[in-house]
Design a protein around this motif. Sequence first.
Motif, PDB file in Angstrom:
ATOM      1  N   VAL A 166       8.886 -10.997 -29.029  1.00  0.00           N
ATOM      2  CA  VAL A 166       7.697 -10.533 -29.478  1.00  0.00           C
ATOM      3  C   VAL A 166       7.391  -9.046 -28.951  1.00  0.00           C
ATOM      4  CG1 VAL A 166       5.153 -10.750 -29.294  1.00  0.00           C
ATOM      5  CG2 VAL A 166       6.536 -12.674 -29.436  1.00  0.00           C
ATOM      6  N   VAL A 167       7.114  -7.979 -29.796  1.00  0.00           N
ATOM      7  CA  VAL A 167       7.280  -6.728 -29.414  1.00  0.00           C
ATOM      8  C   VAL A 167       5.753  -6.303 -29.792  1.00  0.00           C
ATOM      9  CG1 VAL A 167       8.102  -4.176 -30.084  1.00  0.00           C
ATOM     10  CG2 VAL A 167       9.510  -6.344 -30.084  1.00  0.00           C
ATOM     11  N   ALA A 168       5.134  -5.623 -28.876  1.00  0.00           N
ATOM     12  CA  ALA A 168       3.815  -4.975 -28.823  1.00  0.00           C
ATOM     13  C   ALA A 168       3.720  -4.012 -27.821  1.00  0.00           C
ATOM     14  CB  ALA A 168       2.788  -6.292 -28.866  1.00  0.00           C
ATOM     15  N   VAL A 206      11.930 -16.800 -25.185  1.00  0.00           N
ATOM     16  CA  VAL A 206      10.903 -16.230 -25.891  1.00  0.00           C
ATOM     17  C   VAL A 206      10.799 -15.147 -24.949  1.00  0.00           C
ATOM     18  CG1 VAL A 206       8.477 -16.126 -26.439  1.00  0.00           C
ATOM     19  CG2 VAL A 206       9.900 -18.348 -26.902  1.00  0.00           C
ATOM     20  N   ARG A 207      10.646 -13.830 -25.532  1.00  0.00           N
ATOM     21  CA  ARG A 207      10.451 -12.609 -24.677  1.00  0.00           C
ATOM     22  C   ARG A 207       9.313 -11.729 -25.133  1.00  0.00           C
ATOM     23  NH1 ARG A 207      15.486 -12.577 -26.964  1.00  0.00           N
ATOM     24  NH2 ARG A 207      17.341 -12.899 -25.573  1.00  0.00           N
ATOM     25  N   LEU A 208       8.786 -11.157 -24.498  1.00  0.00           N
ATOM     26  CA  LEU A 208       7.769  -9.986 -24.626  1.00  0.00           C
ATOM     27  C   LEU A 208       8.112  -8.691 -24.275  1.00  0.00           C
ATOM     28  CD1 LEU A 208       4.754  -9.452 -25.534  1.00  0.00           C
ATOM     29  CD2 LEU A 208       4.005  -9.669 -23.197  1.00  0.00           C
ATOM     30  N   VAL A 209       8.154  -7.947 -25.118  1.00  0.00           N
ATOM     31  CA  VAL A 209       8.562  -6.415 -24.708  1.00  0.00           C
ATOM     32  C   VAL A 209       7.401  -5.623 -25.113  1.00  0.00           C
ATOM     33  CG1 VAL A 209       9.967  -4.635 -25.364  1.00  0.00           C
ATOM     34  CG2 VAL A 209      11.226  -6.983 -25.411  1.00  0.00           C
ATOM     35  N   SER A 210       7.207  -4.627 -24.149  1.00  0.00           N
ATOM     36  CA  SER A 210       5.913  -3.701 -24.289  1.00  0.00           C
ATOM     37  C   SER A 210       6.478  -2.393 -23.782  1.00  0.00           C
ATOM     38  CB  SER A 210       4.663  -4.385 -23.723  1.00  0.00           C
ATOM     39  OG  SER A 210       3.732  -3.509 -23.857  1.00  0.00           O
ATOM     40  N   TYR A 216      -1.259 -12.207 -33.620  1.00  0.00           N
ATOM     41  CA  TYR A 216      -1.755 -11.962 -34.890  1.00  0.00           C
ATOM     42  C   TYR A 216      -1.287 -10.599 -35.516  1.00  0.00           C
ATOM     43  CZ  TYR A 216      -5.916 -14.144 -32.628  1.00  0.00           C
ATOM     44  OH  TYR A 216      -6.649 -15.101 -32.009  1.00  0.00           O
ATOM     45  N   THR A 217      -1.212 -10.468 -36.764  1.00  0.00           N
ATOM     46  CA  THR A 217      -1.164  -9.492 -37.726  1.00  0.00           C
ATOM     47  C   THR A 217      -2.372  -9.122 -38.480  1.00  0.00           C
ATOM     48  OG1 THR A 217       0.576  -8.577 -39.398  1.00  0.00           O
ATOM     49  CG2 THR A 217      -0.260 -10.989 -39.615  1.00  0.00           C
ATOM     50  N   ASP A 218      -2.421  -7.950 -39.158  1.00  0.00           N
ATOM     51  CA  ASP A 218      -3.710  -7.652 -39.858  1.00  0.00           C
ATOM     52  C   ASP A 218      -3.261  -7.817 -41.398  1.00  0.00           C
ATOM     53  OD1 ASP A 218      -2.032  -5.502 -40.008  1.00  0.00           O
ATOM     54  OD2 ASP A 218      -3.357  -4.269 -39.084  1.00  0.00           O
ATOM     55  N   LEU A 230       9.684 -10.033 -33.478  1.00  0.00           N
ATOM     56  CA  LEU A 230       8.532 -10.253 -34.190  1.00  0.00           C
ATOM     57  C   LEU A 230       7.425  -9.049 -33.356  1.00  0.00           C
ATOM     58  CD1 LEU A 230       6.829 -12.289 -35.854  1.00  0.00           C
ATOM     59  CD2 LEU A 230       6.217 -13.515 -33.750  1.00  0.00           C
ATOM     60  N   ASP A 231       7.281  -8.042 -34.588  1.00  0.00           N
ATOM     61  CA  ASP A 231       6.086  -7.030 -34.276  1.00  0.00           C
ATOM     62  C   ASP A 231       4.931  -7.628 -34.330  1.00  0.00           C
ATOM     63  OD1 ASP A 231       6.993  -6.701 -37.042  1.00  0.00           O
ATOM     64  OD2 ASP A 231       5.760  -5.044 -36.951  1.00  0.00           O
ATOM     65  N   ILE A 232       3.935  -7.601 -33.568  1.00  0.00           N
ATOM     66  CA  ILE A 232       2.698  -8.102 -33.722  1.00  0.00           C
ATOM     67  C   ILE A 232       1.693  -7.052 -33.708  1.00  0.00           C
ATOM     68  CG2 ILE A 232       3.267 -10.471 -33.035  1.00  0.00           C
ATOM     69  CD1 ILE A 232       1.862  -9.856 -30.372  1.00  0.00           C
ATOM     70  N   ASN A 233       0.180  -7.236 -34.112  1.00  0.00           N
ATOM     71  CA  ASN A 233      -0.674  -6.211 -34.056  1.00  0.00           C
ATOM     72  C   ASN A 233      -1.578  -6.754 -32.777  1.00  0.00           C
ATOM     73  OD1 ASN A 233      -0.154  -6.559 -37.191  1.00  0.00           O
ATOM     74  ND2 ASN A 233      -0.814  -4.355 -36.676  1.00  0.00           N
ATOM     75  N   ALA A 234      -1.540  -7.779 -32.406  1.00  0.00           N
ATOM     76  CA  ALA A 234      -2.415  -8.159 -31.277  1.00  0.00           C
ATOM     77  C   ALA A 234      -1.874  -9.284 -30.504  1.00  0.00           C
ATOM     78  CB  ALA A 234      -3.842  -8.239 -31.649  1.00  0.00           C
TER      79      ALA A 234
END
Length: 103
Positions: free
Chosen positions: A43-45, A74-78, A21-23, A9-13
């Motif tokens: 989650v990719v941001a 659930v992962r967060l990748v930055s 969030y997405t825009d 999931l690529d997100i905007n914020a």
Amino acid sequence: QFPGTHTVLDINALGEDGSLYTDESNERQQKRLMVQLAEEVTVVADAGKLFRRRLGLQPHTVARLEDLAGCRCVRLVSDDGLTGEQAAVAEELFRRRFPEAQV
């Protein structure tokens, strides 16, 4: 459901309250469905999207981290622009939302 579904999931914020969030309003609906069907979510941001207000963003909530509580993983990748402060906020946020998980 599709067994073993993994959503990237690529997100905007990502807000400090755990909101994703997405825009794009149409994109929001698609991403919500992807999250609802997923057993694993990544989650990719980039660092610029974490815990700060973005100019021009019309925020549409995709989900909140607590909505992912039923997921197996659930992962967060930055990126390498992530500051120590952002990493600490992310770690605390994930620990609060997923107390039984390895963070």
